[in-house]
Enzyme design. Structure first.
Site, PDB file in Angstrom:
ATOM      1  CB  CYS A  81      28.545 120.364  19.497  1.00  0.00           C
ATOM      2  SG  CYS A  81      28.775 120.392  21.285  1.00  0.00           S
ATOM      3  CB  CYS A  84      27.048 117.517  21.095  1.00  0.00           C
ATOM      4  SG  CYS A  84      26.507 119.174  21.563  1.00  0.00           S
TER       5      CYS A  84
END
Length: 156
Positions: A81, A84
């Site tokens: 991600c 993230c």
């Protein structure tokens, strides 16, 4: 001598909190007024607050959630991600800022899919704030440092 129930030998029972060691996960009891005095784990001797988020698997998360009386800020994330990855240094910096008032935890949703399912994580990163073992706030999406700090402090 008549001693009321909440007092035991001059110490109020609410003045002691339990929290899990970030190194060995053993539960420690610490006087609330000593949380900022760099307490160490009774088993492994490591600092109970290291200014870093704890990376936990499902078993570790369940143990820390059950045995930590200070609030937990949990970052549900995944290695693939992009947002993230952008948020990881912000979350790490927030741990140094928010401890010992709360404990920051990271859970990799790919390594702990049952946790992601239990908490119905639909997008990542998702931050959840727990107090007393219960979810009290949730926010999806990456945040900058000041927004993250404000979000946590607003809900505590």
């Amino acid at each position: 001598m008549n001693v009321s129930f909440p007092v035991l030998m001059g110490v109020y029972m609410t003045s002691v909190v339990t929290l899990s060691c970030p190194s060995c996960l053993v539960t420690n009891r610490v006087a609330r007024e000593r949380l900022e005095a760099a307490p160490k784990c009774g088993r492994c001797g490591q600092a109970l607050f290291q200014g870093l988020p704890m990376a936990l698997d499902q078993a570790g998360f369940d143990r820390v959630l059950a045995n930590t009386e200070i609030p937990l800020v949990v970052d549900f994330w995944a290695q693939w991600c992009g947002p993230c990855k952008m948020m990881a240094p912000v979350f790490e910096r927030a741990a140094a800022e928010l401890e010992p008032g709360c404990r920051l935890v990271k859970v990799d949703t790919e390594a702990a899919p049952a946790l992601a399912q239990r908490y119905q994580i639909r997008s990542i990163p998702t931050l959840m704030l727990f107090s007393g073992g219960r979810e009290i706030a949730r926010q999806s999406g990456a945040m900058d440092f000041s927004t993250l700090i404000r979000w946590v402090r607003t809900h505590l």
